[in-house]
Write a protein that holds these residues in place. Structure first.
Motif, PDB file in Angstrom:
ATOM      1  N   TYR A  20     -35.388   3.374  58.667  1.00 43.81           N
ATOM      2  CA  TYR A  20     -34.753   3.090  57.380  1.00 43.81           C
ATOM      3  C   TYR A  20     -35.451   3.858  56.246  1.00 43.81           C
ATOM      4  N   THR A  21     -36.767   3.780  56.207  1.00 43.73           N
ATOM      5  CA  THR A  21     -37.523   4.441  55.135  1.00 43.73           C
ATOM      6  C   THR A  21     -37.308   5.949  55.167  1.00 43.73           C
ATOM      7  N   GLN A  22     -37.300   6.528  56.379  1.00 41.60           N
ATOM      8  CA  GLN A  22     -37.075   7.970  56.487  1.00 41.60           C
ATOM      9  C   GLN A  22     -35.709   8.369  55.948  1.00 41.60           C
ATOM     10  N   ILE A  23     -34.688   7.564  56.215  1.00 40.80           N
ATOM     11  CA  ILE A  23     -33.352   7.891  55.711  1.00 40.80           C
ATOM     12  C   ILE A  23     -33.336   7.872  54.183  1.00 40.80           C
ATOM     13  N   VAL A  24     -33.921   6.839  53.594  1.00 32.46           N
ATOM     14  CA  VAL A  24     -33.951   6.744  52.128  1.00 32.46           C
ATOM     15  C   VAL A  24     -34.582   7.986  51.517  1.00 32.46           C
ATOM     16  N   LEU A  25     -35.702   8.420  52.095  1.00 35.72           N
ATOM     17  CA  LEU A  25     -36.445   9.547  51.529  1.00 35.72           C
ATOM     18  C   LEU A  25     -35.818  10.885  51.893  1.00 35.72           C
ATOM     19  N   LYS A 148     -46.741  -6.735  47.553  1.00 35.70           N
ATOM     20  CA  LYS A 148     -47.310  -6.711  48.912  1.00 35.70           C
ATOM     21  C   LYS A 148     -46.376  -6.097  49.946  1.00 35.70           C
ATOM     22  N   ALA A 149     -45.143  -6.590  50.039  1.00 31.79           N
ATOM     23  CA  ALA A 149     -44.230  -6.131  51.084  1.00 31.79           C
ATOM     24  C   ALA A 149     -42.997  -5.525  50.437  1.00 31.79           C
ATOM     25  N   THR A 150     -43.097  -4.264  50.037  1.00 31.31           N
ATOM     26  CA  THR A 150     -41.979  -3.615  49.357  1.00 31.31           C
ATOM     27  C   THR A 150     -41.207  -2.736  50.336  1.00 31.31           C
ATOM     28  N   LYS A 151     -39.937  -2.542  50.041  1.00 34.82           N
ATOM     29  CA  LYS A 151     -39.086  -1.641  50.813  1.00 34.82           C
ATOM     30  C   LYS A 151     -37.995  -1.138  49.890  1.00 34.82           C
ATOM     31  N   PRO A 152     -37.783   0.185  49.830  1.00 39.87           N
ATOM     32  CA  PRO A 152     -36.808   0.740  48.889  1.00 39.87           C
ATOM     33  C   PRO A 152     -35.446   0.042  48.973  1.00 39.87           C
TER      34      PRO A 152
END
Length: 480
Positions: A20-25, A148-152
């Protein structure tokens, strides 16, 4: 080659969070800001948000709702007017204590939500029944200390959202407004973002602090976790009394007003990424895609260039009058293969390939992003592209519905509940209505009541936890 140019390096099923994080970036939707917990929206990400906003604005306007603007700073003295409400946000509030080197006196909160500020103003603006209903929506940022626990898009310390605040003369009118807004939310999310949702009420424990009750729409993500997609609250007179939001009726008798509040945030974008993305990257529903059709001209010989580009421009001009967002990728320094991968990563719904041989055959190659299907289309059939985009939109919603159904289970006993919760999903299970059982289930499994679907009242079953008579069949899940 920079890291940004490398495709998705993990599979969706292997490491969902990293995928998920890779797709956002890498799809260039957003990037991390220098301050922990904050993100920066890039143009494609903001374009999707603008599409969401434009759709809501039209639907809100049709319901008599107008847009306004509220400042981000709220005096602490105002927040204290509704103690119970503010107590729910207090641990997350950012405070402004100084202006330059000088103390500001009454501390200023960076808005976690706007009820207290809006209703202080509403008490000034509303005097009589002629001022009602008052229905205003605010496109704002909100700030909550999610460090503490962030996600775009899903959990950040600052986020884009809309928050609506309405005032009514009667309880019945306010409750109708709550349901109207929830239906607007549901239609937008399903019809534009192609994400199926379940609507209903929150439990007493999970409702918005200060509300009489909260209605919600919930979606199950492919990793088995639930995501709250939006909420619409009936506030009753819980705010109108402390903030003195009153009106004089036709007989000049004064009454406290009835209120609602409601909102969605950019977590809708996060839900869209998770629901539709695949191992190649982002997959965008056509209705919100910044680019709906990308045309890639293909030629090796310089003498073919002008012929191919001329045909590309002709096709582009034929598509644009239908309102289709078209982009021509004429970057000469990149190979066609690189471009194909790049647009797959960015999730553009249709890629069109045109080369000299295609021109000879009077056809183009069409590649659909959502299912990787490739086909030829005669240039005389270009007018079929809008219909093709509509079919893609519908098929994406159907596929998401299928996935949601696979992730939804009927649970009849607690051992089954505890054994299956690790795999995730929506669990439909009988509940007695007691907060003690709700809390025990949360404590022992990490799952909470996400939504009590409308029409799920049930007194013929036994509570999955205590075995007493059930009151309803809510949906339990672990969530984001």
């Amino acid at each position: 080659m920079s890291k940004e140019d490398i495709g998705i390096t993990v599979a969706k099923d292997d490491d969902f969070s990293e995928w998920y994080t890779q797709i956002v970036l890498k799809a260039k939707l957003a990037d991390y800001a220098p301050v922990k917990g904050l993100i920066v929206l890039r143009p494609d990400g903001y374009s999707i948000w603008e599409s969401i906003r434009n759709t809501f604005d039209k639907k809100f306007a049709n319901n008599g709702i107008r847009n306004g603007f509220l400042p981000v700073l709220i005096p602490e003295s105002l927040l204290g007017k509704e103690q119970k409400h503010f107590a729910g946000f207090n641990p997350e509030v950012f405070w402004v204590t100084h202006s330059g080197k000088n103390k500001v006196g009454d501390r200023l909160a960076l808005r976690p939500t706007s009820e207290t500020l809006a209703y202080t103003l509403y008490s000034k603006w509303i005097q009589s029944w002629r001022d009602l209903p008052l229905k205003i929506n605010f496109w704002n940022t909100a700030l909550r200390a999610e460090i503490k626990a962030t996600k775009p898009f899903l959990r950040t310390s600052e986020f884009l959202w809309q928050e609506g605040h309405t005032v009514h003369a009667t309880k019945e009118e306010a409750e109708k407004e709550v349901m109207k807004i929830l239906e607007i939310y549901k239609k937008m999310v399903e019809e534009e973002l192609a994400i199926p949702v379940t609507t209903g009420k929150k439990s007493e424990k999970e409702k918005f602090v200060g509300a009489v009750y909260t209605t919600t729409m919930e979606a199950i993500m492919p990793d088995g976790k639930a995501l709250q997609m939006g909420t619409s609250h009936f506030l009753g007179q819980n705010f109108s009394k402390p903030f003195e939001v009153k009106f004089a009726d036709k007989d000049n008798v004064e009454h406290f007003a009835w209120q609602t509040s409601w909102g969605v945030s950019w977590r809708l974008i996060g839900a869209m990424i998770m629901t539709h993305g695949d191992n190649q990257g982002l997959v965008l529903p056509p209705k919100v895609a910044p680019i709906q059709v990308v045309i890639v001209p293909i030629y090796k010989k310089e003498e073919d260039k002008s012929k191919v580009l001329s045909k590309v421009e002709e096709i582009k001009k034929n598509l644009e009058p239908d309102g289709i967002r078209v982009y021509v990728d004429d970057r000469s320094e990149l190979s066609p293969g690189y471009k194909f991968n790049d647009w797959e990563l960015k999730g553009v719904p249709i890629r069109m390939e045109i080369g000299p041989k295609d021109i000879e055959k009077q056809s183009v190659v069409i590649a659909k992003r959502y299912n990787q299907e490739k086909s030829s289309l005669n240039v005389t059939e270009i007018e079929k592209i809008p219909q093709m985009l509509d079919e893609i939109q519908e098929n994406m919603l159907n596929a998401a519905r299928e996935q949601s159904m696979k992730n939804t289970m009927n649970i009849v006993n607690y051992p089954e509940f505890t054994s299956k919760i690790e795999s995730g999903g929506f669990f439909k299970a009988a509940w007695c209505g007691k907060v003690e059982c709700e809390e025990k289930i949360k404590e022992e499994t990490g799952a909470d009541i996400r939504v009590i679907p409308f029409g799920s009242d049930n007194t013929s079953e036994k509570c999955v936890y205590c075995k007493e008579q059930s009151a309803s069949i809510p949906i339990f899940a672990r969530g984001y």
